[in-house]
Design an enzyme around this catalytic site. Structure first.
Site, PDB file in Angstrom:
ATOM      1  N   CYS A 267       0.868  -1.192   0.105  1.00 51.51           N
ATOM      2  CA  CYS A 267       0.064  -0.054   0.050  1.00 51.51           C
ATOM      3  C   CYS A 267       0.715   1.216  -0.062  1.00 51.51           C
ATOM      4  O   CYS A 267       1.663   1.507   1.088  1.00 51.51           O
ATOM      5  CB  CYS A 267      -0.879  -0.185   1.242  1.00 51.51           C
ATOM      6  SG  CYS A 267      -2.086   1.447   1.444  1.00 51.51           S
TER       7      CYS A 267
ATOM      8  N   CYS B  52       0.037   3.876   2.844  1.00 53.83           N
ATOM      9  CA  CYS B  52       0.560   3.180   4.122  1.00 53.83           C
ATOM     10  C   CYS B  52       2.127   3.602   3.976  1.00 53.83           C
ATOM     11  O   CYS B  52       2.399   3.939   5.207  1.00 53.83           O
ATOM     12  CB  CYS B  52       0.388   1.767   4.102  1.00 53.83           C
ATOM     13  SG  CYS B  52      -1.339   1.195   4.076  1.00 53.83           S
TER      14      CYS B  52
END
Length: 145
Positions: free
Chosen positions: A65, A68
């Site tokens: 991600c 993230c």
């Protein structure tokens, strides 16, 4: 449950940080509060996060991600700034499907603040550092009321 190694921001000595403790980590050399950053999964989350003696900032994330990866260093910095006052708990959603389901995580990163086993704040998606800092401050101040 694993411990992790962290370098003291005050004196530079490397310290072993336990995932679970009754207090919060301090440097063995200079006794300065240390950032408390640990990983948790389906098997140990309750003990690591929900029973934490300090508020737990939970980061539901995944290695693949991009947002993230952008938020992670900001959370690490917040953990350093609030050493002794929070515990940053990182939950990899790919390795903790039970927690993702239990907390209805639909987007990552999803951040939560847990105090005494209760979710007191929640935010989904990446946000800039100032917004995350403000969100965390509000969540922590609401727990003091």
């Amino acid at each position: 449950m694993e411990s992790s190694l962290i370098k003291c921001p005050n004196c530079g000595k490397t310290n072993r940080i336990p995932a679970v403790a009754s207090g919060h980590p301090r440097c063995a050399n200079c006794h300065h509060d240390l950032p408390w950053i640990v990983a948790a999964g389906d098997d140990d989350f309750k003990l690591i996060a929900e029973k934490s003696p300090v508020p737990a900032l939970i980061d539901f994330w995944a290695e693949w991600c991009g947002p993230c990866r952008m938020v992670s260093p900001v959370l690490d910095q917040l953990a350093a700034e609030k050493a002794g006052r929070i515990k940053l708990v990182k939950v990899d959603v790919d390795h903790a499907p039970g927690l993702s389901s239990e907390f209805a995580v639909q987007a990552i990163p999803t951040l939560m603040v847990i105090v005494g086993g209760i979710v007191v704040a929640r935010q989904a998606g990446a946000a800039p550092a100032p917004a995350l800092r403000t969100w965390l401050e509000r969540a922590l101040s609401s727990t003091l009321s």
